[in-house]
Design a protein around this motif. Structure first.
Motif, PDB file in Angstrom:
ATOM      1  N   ASP A 172       0.704  -1.277   0.040  1.00 23.12           N
ATOM      2  CA  ASP A 172       0.002   0.019   0.092  1.00 23.12           C
ATOM      3  C   ASP A 172       0.880   1.293  -0.011  1.00 23.12           C
ATOM      4  N   GLU A 173       0.647   2.150  -0.961  1.00 20.58           N
ATOM      5  CA  GLU A 173       1.436   3.483  -0.901  1.00 20.58           C
ATOM      6  C   GLU A 173       1.649   4.090   0.155  1.00 20.58           C
ATOM      7  N   ARG A 174       0.450   4.166   1.107  1.00 18.55           N
ATOM      8  CA  ARG A 174       0.344   4.774   2.425  1.00 18.55           C
ATOM      9  C   ARG A 174       0.915   4.305   3.280  1.00 18.55           C
ATOM     10  N   LEU A 175       1.617   2.838   3.223  1.00 19.80           N
ATOM     11  CA  LEU A 175       2.415   2.462   4.292  1.00 19.80           C
ATOM     12  C   LEU A 175       3.815   1.974   3.819  1.00 19.80           C
ATOM     13  N   LEU A 176       4.447   3.042   3.179  1.00 18.67           N
ATOM     14  CA  LEU A 176       5.788   2.826   2.569  1.00 18.67           C
ATOM     15  C   LEU A 176       6.729   2.405   3.779  1.00 18.67           C
ATOM     16  N   LEU A 177       6.680   3.051   4.737  1.00 16.67           N
ATOM     17  CA  LEU A 177       7.595   2.873   5.777  1.00 16.67           C
ATOM     18  C   LEU A 177       7.386   1.474   6.572  1.00 16.67           C
ATOM     19  N   GLN A 178       6.635   0.491   6.182  1.00 21.03           N
ATOM     20  CA  GLN A 178       6.478  -0.681   6.671  1.00 21.03           C
ATOM     21  C   GLN A 178       7.054  -1.703   5.704  1.00 21.03           C
ATOM     22  N   VAL A 179       7.361  -1.285   4.608  1.00 17.24           N
ATOM     23  CA  VAL A 179       7.989  -2.351   3.301  1.00 17.24           C
ATOM     24  C   VAL A 179       9.129  -3.023   4.096  1.00 17.24           C
ATOM     25  N   PRO A 180      10.064  -2.365   4.472  1.00 16.89           N
ATOM     26  CA  PRO A 180      11.380  -3.153   4.945  1.00 16.89           C
ATOM     27  C   PRO A 180      11.006  -4.041   6.231  1.00 16.89           C
ATOM     28  N   SER A 181      10.190  -4.026   7.094  1.00 18.76           N
ATOM     29  CA  SER A 181       9.860  -5.047   7.952  1.00 18.76           C
ATOM     30  C   SER A 181       8.995  -6.089   7.298  1.00 18.76           C
ATOM     31  N   ILE A 182       7.982  -5.653   6.341  1.00 20.02           N
ATOM     32  CA  ILE A 182       7.335  -6.746   5.464  1.00 20.02           C
ATOM     33  C   ILE A 182       8.144  -7.673   4.911  1.00 20.02           C
ATOM     34  N   THR A 183       9.111  -7.202   4.243  1.00 20.18           N
ATOM     35  CA  THR A 183      10.182  -8.121   3.275  1.00 20.18           C
ATOM     36  C   THR A 183      10.801  -8.944   4.035  1.00 20.18           C
ATOM     37  N   ARG A 184      11.508  -8.349   5.278  1.00 14.45           N
ATOM     38  CA  ARG A 184      12.252  -9.102   6.271  1.00 14.45           C
ATOM     39  C   ARG A 184      11.464 -10.186   6.922  1.00 14.45           C
ATOM     40  N   SER A 185      10.209 -10.172   6.974  1.00 12.83           N
ATOM     41  CA  SER A 185       9.506 -11.148   7.710  1.00 12.83           C
ATOM     42  C   SER A 185       9.107 -12.504   7.049  1.00 12.83           C
ATOM     43  N   VAL A 186       9.635 -12.263   5.447  1.00 11.95           N
ATOM     44  CA  VAL A 186       9.393 -13.261   4.560  1.00 11.95           C
ATOM     45  C   VAL A 186      10.293 -14.446   4.814  1.00 11.95           C
ATOM     46  N   ASP A 187       9.854 -15.795   5.150  1.00  6.32           N
ATOM     47  CA  ASP A 187      10.975 -16.806   5.565  1.00  6.32           C
ATOM     48  C   ASP A 187      11.492 -17.135   4.253  1.00  6.32           C
ATOM     49  N   ALA A 188      12.265 -18.089   4.321  1.00  9.05           N
ATOM     50  CA  ALA A 188      13.266 -18.594   3.110  1.00  9.05           C
ATOM     51  C   ALA A 188      12.513 -19.463   2.151  1.00  9.05           C
ATOM     52  N   ASP A 189      11.715 -20.290   2.828  1.00  7.02           N
ATOM     53  CA  ASP A 189      10.889 -21.270   1.873  1.00  7.02           C
ATOM     54  C   ASP A 189       9.841 -20.738   1.237  1.00  7.02           C
ATOM     55  N   HIS A 190       9.025 -19.382   1.989  1.00  9.32           N
ATOM     56  CA  HIS A 190       8.278 -18.705   0.894  1.00  9.32           C
ATOM     57  C   HIS A 190       9.123 -17.831  -0.061  1.00  9.32           C
ATOM     58  N   ILE A 191       9.997 -17.277   0.188  1.00  7.11           N
ATOM     59  CA  ILE A 191      10.937 -16.595  -0.881  1.00  7.11           C
ATOM     60  C   ILE A 191      11.147 -17.494  -2.065  1.00  7.11           C
ATOM     61  N   LEU A 192      11.628 -18.892  -1.629  1.00  5.10           N
ATOM     62  CA  LEU A 192      11.787 -19.713  -3.051  1.00  5.10           C
ATOM     63  C   LEU A 192      10.490 -19.861  -3.929  1.00  5.10           C
ATOM     64  N   ALA A 193       9.405 -20.269  -2.943  1.00  3.98           N
ATOM     65  CA  ALA A 193       8.068 -20.326  -3.820  1.00  3.98           C
ATOM     66  C   ALA A 193       7.881 -19.392  -4.618  1.00  3.98           C
ATOM     67  N   LEU A 194       8.035 -17.942  -3.968  1.00  6.89           N
ATOM     68  CA  LEU A 194       7.664 -16.722  -4.954  1.00  6.89           C
ATOM     69  C   LEU A 194       8.454 -16.572  -6.132  1.00  6.89           C
ATOM     70  N   ARG A 195       9.881 -16.836  -5.850  1.00 10.71           N
ATOM     71  CA  ARG A 195      10.608 -16.887  -7.127  1.00 10.71           C
ATOM     72  C   ARG A 195      10.615 -17.662  -7.994  1.00 10.71           C
ATOM     73  N   GLN A 196      10.166 -18.819  -7.777  1.00 11.34           N
ATOM     74  CA  GLN A 196       9.887 -19.838  -8.700  1.00 11.34           C
ATOM     75  C   GLN A 196       8.776 -19.458  -9.453  1.00 11.34           C
ATOM     76  N   GLN A 197       7.653 -19.102  -8.451  1.00  8.70           N
ATOM     77  CA  GLN A 197       6.376 -18.554  -9.611  1.00  8.70           C
ATOM     78  C   GLN A 197       6.722 -17.411 -10.461  1.00  8.70           C
ATOM     79  N   THR A 198       7.629 -16.383 -10.175  1.00 10.86           N
ATOM     80  CA  THR A 198       7.821 -15.438 -11.006  1.00 10.86           C
ATOM     81  C   THR A 198       8.507 -15.973 -12.126  1.00 10.86           C
ATOM     82  N   GLN A 199       9.454 -16.934 -12.151  1.00 11.78           N
ATOM     83  CA  GLN A 199       9.950 -17.541 -13.293  1.00 11.78           C
ATOM     84  C   GLN A 199       9.030 -18.187 -14.241  1.00 11.78           C
TER      85      GLN A 199
END
Length: 733
Positions: free
Chosen positions: A369-396
């Motif tokens: 959400d554009e109105r919650l820009l300052l929360q973006v760093p904490s949101i990205t850091r909260s994503v675990d490694a398994d979920h990151i791999l699944a998201l990246r595979q889906q982008t491909q």
């Protein structure tokens, strides 16, 4: 109680009398109007509906309201609402699509200027299986007028579009028309106005706002650059089977910063989360002619930091990529992040995401959400490694399936519309969001995912325990010792064989049933239907098993070899599994692909002269591939096996699987070769080299993948008793 009933009856009677009286007055009024009707003549033109974004002319509906009846005014308001809120059931003529889904492209006017991007769009439609040159059989119409760039300040802007479109004989207020657009509006407002009245046409539009988007009618497409490839496109940066290492950066962005106007809010605030370490958010004010007139106190410092980092290095070394809105809702950064396997973090409130009707973006992106820009760093850091791999595979997966080329973007748009029209044959969300994707899962074959080989593992289904052997016969039966008769006997002995089908493509009629060997399974001879090389992959109704064993008439296989290959195929039902292997290579001197049958440690094809594959590929081969490739195969009487390998590798992104060594396959074929055998033809390999390059040209890339895997039976060649070996005949061979 009785009095109450009487009062009710009296009230009902009075109401009935009043209704009759009102109806009598209405009939009298109508008769009076009819008696004063003017003489018959040409009907006045129908009131023109006021469409959103269109200019009101002097004779527009608002002025016409002064001279129209209440009923006509209601019709006008109905048309206004209809055009603004079109849906398939209100603004689309399904009767045009009863026979087939066909797309007609208007012929270009003499001297008509078309941008390179729109030329790619038209070329994609022209090469699709839906193209027709007869407007009478068309379900959908596409303009030859370039409507991609409707920014009046752009050099690609085409003037007088409105008049040219309205003059089209089949326009019909845009009904059953599809209009492509990448850029709308201009500085300083950047609205979604295209400068002409879309009417009841469907919009395939980039950067579309959810408020103006007509669900299940319009199609949201991605913003792509003029350099975006016509076909093929580069592969994604993430390998299919490799676990990606941790990337250097957590979140990156590099792009323009707008000092004033639309799109300035989010990008002007990015410096708040830039830390110069793992959060690299770079912006520059240095763009446009008069940027120095508006520059603020941070511009010089931002511009300095901006040139210190290379964008490609950031893109390919970050886990997340920020995709904020620009002047418009969409951004080139979106496709760049997908290709780089960098998880998009979307900050563009109100953006209808590309192909959102079928794609589940929660599996590939972080929607912020554009109105919650300052929360973006904490949101990205909260994503675990398994979920990151699944998201990246889906982008491909999404990049390779729908976005890597203009052709895929256009075909995805057409397939979404086709699913809306033929709802009884529409693809499920699973088919759109899992390999191999919606473009390769034809709903004409089935809408049930369990019938496709790609979803067996995902849905917990195992392939059937039986197969159908399909033998290509081109030579007449002249001797009881012919290889085809021995082959039928060996295959029929397999405990997994359900039936044998002989495709009789010989000029002489097939022999009577008494000439064929007695076998314990049904034997069907199909003759005279498909006397072509491509006909061997026709999806005959008689084939009911998942597995098809494709055989040449002179193939030499034992029952043990058939059984073992089938057991292997059941573990890899989406691939070609078989014996004779071949390979491709790149000839740098001639700048073309080459074909070789030399025995090496690698292979990229398993020929269908002795191979198992899923019966769905028969359907895909016949109905997906263009007729010109099939015609080429038939004219050469060659290369159909190569084309099938191209198709299966393009769909699965995997190599075929070779079983056992089977070195004598090639030697036996050469010994049995005659003047009529294609193995003895000196032009055979030259033709196959030409086929390789023609096929790669149509696909837009080389889909074949090399493999060094070969599967042998357990205890094969081991120094143990032959009695312990399940497929002991294979070793003797």
């Amino acid at each position: 109680m009785q009095a109450k009933k009487r009062y009710l009856l009296v009230s009902a009677g009075v109401c009935a009398l009043l209704l009759v009286y009102a109806w009598t007055l209405r009939v009298a009024e109508l008769q009076t109007r009819l008696s004063h009707r003017p003489p018959a003549g040409p009907e006045p033109p129908a009131p023109r509906p006021y469409l959103e974004g269109a200019e009101q002319e002097e004779d527009g509906p608002l002025l016409q309201h002064q001279h129209t009846s209440p009923r006509e005014r209601r019709d006008v308001h109905k048309n206004i609402y209809k055009s603004r809120r079109c849906r398939m059931d209100t603004c689309f003529d399904f009767a045009r699509c009863q026979r087939a889904f066909r797309v007609y492209v208007y012929p270009p006017a003499r001297g008509e200027a078309v941008s390179e991007s729109y030329r790619k769009v038209l070329a994609a439609v022209d090469e699709s299986p839906y193209r027709t040159r007869d407007p009478a059989e068309a379900c959908l119409f596409l303009l030859s007028v370039d409507t991609l760039d409707r920014d009046q300040l752009s050099p690609q802007y085409v003037p007088d579009v409105r008049a040219r479109i309205q003059a089209l004989p089949l326009w019909n207020e845009g009904r059953n028309h599809l209009v492509f657009n990448l850029y709308s509006g201009t500085w300083p407002d950047y609205t979604e106005d295209l400068g002409f009245d879309v009417g009841q046409a469907m919009l395939a539009k980039a950067s579309v706002d959810v408020e103006n988007f007509r669900p299940r009618f319009d199609v949201s497409i991605p913003l792509f650059s003029k350099e975006h490839p016509q076909k093929g496109g580069e592969r994604g940066r993430l390998t299919a089977n490799g676990v990606p290492p941790a990337r250097k950066y957590q979140l990156v962005f590099k792009g323009k910063r707008y000092l004033t106007g639309i799109g300035s809010e989010t990008r002007n605030a990015l410096y708040h989360i830039h830390n110069g370490e793992d959060m690299i958010l770079l912006t520059t004010c240095k763009h446009g002619k008069d940027w120095e007139k508006h520059k603020d106190g941070r511009c010089d410092r931002d511009n300095e930091e901006y040139v210190r980092f290379d964008y490609q290095e950031l893109l390919h070394n970050s886990t997340f990529c920020l995709v904020p809105r620009g002047r418009r809702l969409g951004s080139f950064r979106f496709l760049e992040a997908l290709q780089a396997a960098c998880i998009p973090v979307l900050l563009s409130n109100g953006w209808e995401l590309p192909f959102s009707e079928v794609i589940d973006w929660n599996k590939a992106a972080i929607i912020g959400d554009e109105r919650l820009l300052l929360q973006v760093p904490s949101i990205t850091r909260s994503v675990d490694a398994d979920h990151i791999l699944a998201l990246r595979q889906q982008t491909q997966f999404l990049w390779d399936s729908y976005f890597s080329s203009v052709s895929k973007i256009v075909l995805t748009t057409l397939e979404i519309i086709r699913d809306r029209i033929h709802t009884h044959m529409s693809r499920s969300r699973l088919m759109w969001n899992a390999l191999p994707g919606g473009l390769y899962t034809l709903p004409q074959f089935s809408t049930e995912p369990t019938l496709f080989p790609f979803y067996y593992g995902l849905l917990g289904k195992a392939p059937q325990q039986e197969f159908t052997a399909v033998i290509q016969a081109v030579s007449p039966l002249q001797s009881p010792l012919q290889p085809i008769l021995k082959l039928i006997i060996a295959v029929a002995k397999s405990k997994f064989c359900a039936q044998i089908v002989v495709l009789w493509n010989c000029e002489k009629p097939s022999p009577p049933r008494s000439k064929w060997p007695p076998v314990p399974v049904p034997l069907t001879v199909i003759q005279g239907e498909r006397k072509t090389m491509s006909g061997r992959f026709f999806p005959h109704d008689v084939i009911r098993t998942d597995a098809v064993l494709s055989l040449d008439e002179d193939s030499v296989l034992s029952t043990n070899e058939v059984d073992f290959a089938f057991i292997v195929w059941r573990s890899f039902p989406e691939r070609i599994v078989g014996y004779p292997a071949r390979s491709h290579y790149w000839d740098g001197g001639k700048r073309r692909w080459g074909y070789t049958s030399k025995w090496t440690n690698e292979y990229s094809m398993v020929l269908t002269g002795a191979a198992f594959y899923h019966r769905y590929y028969n359907y895909l081969y016949t109905h997906y591939l263009p007729t010109r490739l099939l015609a080429m195969v038939d004219e050469l009487a060659n290369c159909e096996d190569i084309l099938m390998n191209f198709l299966v590798s393009a769909v699965t992104k995997l190599s075929p699987i070779k079983v056992t060594q089977k070195k004598q396959y090639k030697e036996t074929m050469m010994q049995q070769g005659s003047k009529s055998s294609r193995w003895a033809d000196p032009d055979h390999f030259a033709q196959r080299q030409s086929c390789m390059n023609a096929f790669a040209g149509w696909f837009g890339f080389m889909p074949l993948l090399h493999s060094q895997l070969r599967l042998d039976p357990v205890l094969f060649k081991d120094q143990v008793s032959i009695l312990r070996k399940k497929y002991r005949d294979i070793e003797r061979l």
